[in-house]
Motif scaffolding. Structure first.
Motif, PDB file in Angstrom:
ATOM      1  N   HIS B  15      60.911 131.970  43.890  1.00 27.17           N
ATOM      2  CA  HIS B  15      59.354 132.601  44.061  1.00 27.17           C
ATOM      3  C   HIS B  15      58.647 131.834  42.890  1.00 27.17           C
ATOM      4  O   HIS B  15      57.775 131.117  43.050  1.00 27.17           O
ATOM      5  N   VAL B  16      59.734 131.918  41.627  1.00 26.81           N
ATOM      6  CA  VAL B  16      59.551 131.605  40.107  1.00 26.81           C
ATOM      7  C   VAL B  16      59.013 130.041  40.128  1.00 26.81           C
ATOM      8  O   VAL B  16      58.005 129.250  39.675  1.00 26.81           O
ATOM      9  N   LEU B  17      60.680 129.492  40.918  1.00 26.01           N
ATOM     10  CA  LEU B  17      60.160 127.816  40.773  1.00 26.01           C
ATOM     11  C   LEU B  17      58.718 127.464  41.562  1.00 26.01           C
ATOM     12  O   LEU B  17      58.343 126.275  41.616  1.00 26.01           O
ATOM     13  N   LYS B  18      58.703 128.160  42.813  1.00 23.99           N
ATOM     14  CA  LYS B  18      58.000 127.411  43.519  1.00 23.99           C
ATOM     15  C   LYS B  18      56.480 127.426  43.146  1.00 23.99           C
ATOM     16  O   LYS B  18      55.506 126.546  43.072  1.00 23.99           O
ATOM     17  N   THR B  19      56.493 129.235  42.945  1.00 18.92           N
ATOM     18  CA  THR B  19      54.864 129.586  42.348  1.00 18.92           C
ATOM     19  C   THR B  19      54.466 128.732  40.602  1.00 18.92           C
ATOM     20  O   THR B  19      53.119 127.869  40.615  1.00 18.92           O
ATOM     21  N   MET B  20      55.432 128.472  39.695  1.00 23.97           N
ATOM     22  CA  MET B  20      55.580 128.064  38.731  1.00 23.97           C
ATOM     23  C   MET B  20      55.501 125.891  38.693  1.00 23.97           C
ATOM     24  O   MET B  20      54.665 125.852  37.935  1.00 23.97           O
ATOM     25  N   ALA B  21      56.272 126.056  38.736  1.00 22.53           N
ATOM     26  CA  ALA B  21      56.527 124.660  38.689  1.00 22.53           C
ATOM     27  C   ALA B  21      56.529 123.193  40.679  1.00 22.53           C
ATOM     28  O   ALA B  21      56.472 122.351  40.230  1.00 22.53           O
ATOM     29  N   GLY B  22      56.043 124.204  40.780  1.00 20.99           N
ATOM     30  CA  GLY B  22      55.900 123.141  42.859  1.00 20.99           C
ATOM     31  C   GLY B  22      56.780 123.026  42.834  1.00 20.99           C
ATOM     32  O   GLY B  22      56.549 121.915  43.768  1.00 20.99           O
ATOM     33  N   VAL B  23      57.800 123.818  43.176  1.00 21.14           N
ATOM     34  CA  VAL B  23      59.691 123.280  42.862  1.00 21.14           C
ATOM     35  C   VAL B  23      59.690 123.894  44.616  1.00 21.14           C
ATOM     36  O   VAL B  23      60.056 124.385  43.658  1.00 21.14           O
ATOM     37  N   ASP B  24      60.153 123.270  45.502  1.00 22.96           N
ATOM     38  CA  ASP B  24      60.679 123.879  46.849  1.00 22.96           C
ATOM     39  C   ASP B  24      62.687 123.643  46.451  1.00 22.96           C
ATOM     40  O   ASP B  24      63.160 122.653  46.558  1.00 22.96           O
ATOM     41  N   VAL B  25      62.964 125.221  46.682  1.00 26.75           N
ATOM     42  CA  VAL B  25      64.372 125.484  46.445  1.00 26.75           C
ATOM     43  C   VAL B  25      64.874 126.334  47.063  1.00 26.75           C
ATOM     44  O   VAL B  25      64.735 126.964  48.096  1.00 26.75           O
ATOM     45  N   ARG B  26      65.820 125.644  48.131  1.00 31.03           N
ATOM     46  CA  ARG B  26      66.740 125.597  49.155  1.00 31.03           C
ATOM     47  C   ARG B  26      67.876 126.532  48.896  1.00 31.03           C
ATOM     48  O   ARG B  26      69.299 125.095  48.624  1.00 31.03           O
ATOM     49  N   PRO B  27      68.394 127.270  48.835  1.00 26.24           N
ATOM     50  CA  PRO B  27      69.449 128.773  48.676  1.00 26.24           C
ATOM     51  C   PRO B  27      70.871 127.726  49.858  1.00 26.24           C
ATOM     52  O   PRO B  27      70.496 127.854  50.980  1.00 26.24           O
TER      53      PRO B  27
END
Lengths: 155, 155
Positions: B15-27
């Motif tokens: 959530h934080v990487l998406k909303t703050m940095a616009g980075v999609d992360v795939r666990p």
């Protein structure tokens, strides 16, 4: 930063290394850390919460920690391996526990997380605290290490 | 280790990487960490206390963290410097805070220390916890990073 929170950890480092590993440590002059110049080969990091929120790091050169762990375990360790890293974790728990007991005697209650051990030639440590970061160099017959403590507002 | 304590931190990282940095992360698939094979160039470590005592580490390759921080700050960072390290500290505080809020909603109360940022090519992390250590690999368009969480008995 309240020096009353720091001194018990320095006394604990001296006491634990002397009684557990038979290593005499001589504290140098504490200084406020402005940058990340202190580099080490093995570090132990432990988070602290309670009346203050912070972190403590013990930063060792390879030579120093191998000397301390060899003395602690009564066996020669020529290089850093998992036994050495676990011994650093144990020492850190003992130092942190001893420091917290000293603080509790002074009426301060702190809790500690679990130590994290970092290995890697010449790594550097930066505490992301909103307060000052205090570094205290220690000398031993095996070489130097550094104790760093940073506290911020509890959160 | 109670998986209920871990999942909120993984959701928070995403959530934080998406909303703050616009980075999609795939666990990727979580695994129990038996050794220290995961190596990184920049790590953030934060101690956790409360209903459990532990530590969380975010372990980044240089390429990955430079991509994330460049995206976060809207400026190109070709190498790791203090701005990058401070951004890692901020991100870690946000992820840890978001994870703790999610846990609080589930009735678990945890406190966090302050993040410590480690820099150094190919360093490794070992959690000195008396419980299992869980590692979760994440993929981003900038490369991979690892979230590691270890909990032990509170002390």
């Amino acid at each position: 930063m309240d020096i009353a929170l720091i001194n018990p950890f320095l006394a604990a480092a001296k006491h634990v290394l002397k009684t557990m590993a038979g290593v005499d440590v001589r504290p140098g002059k504490p200084f406020l850390k402005k940058d990340d110049l202190a580099k080490g080969d093995v570090s132990a990091i432990i988070g602290i919460t309670g009346v203050a929120s912070g972190s403590m790091a013990l930063v060792f050169t390879e030579k120093c920690i191998l000397g301390i762990v060899s003395s602690l375990l009564g066996e020669s360790y020529p290089k850093i391996n998992d036994d050495v890293r676990d011994a650093v974790g144990e020492l850190t728990n003992m130092i942190c526990g001893d420091g917290r007991r000293r603080l509790a005697a002074d009426g301060f209650s702190l809790q500690a997380g679990v130590p994290t051990i970092v290995s890697g030639k010449d790594h550097s440590i930066r505490h992301f605290a909103d307060g000052p970061r205090l570094a205290v160099p220690f000398e031993t017959d095996h070489g130097a290490f550094m104790v760093e403590v940073a506290f911020g507002k509890p959160h």
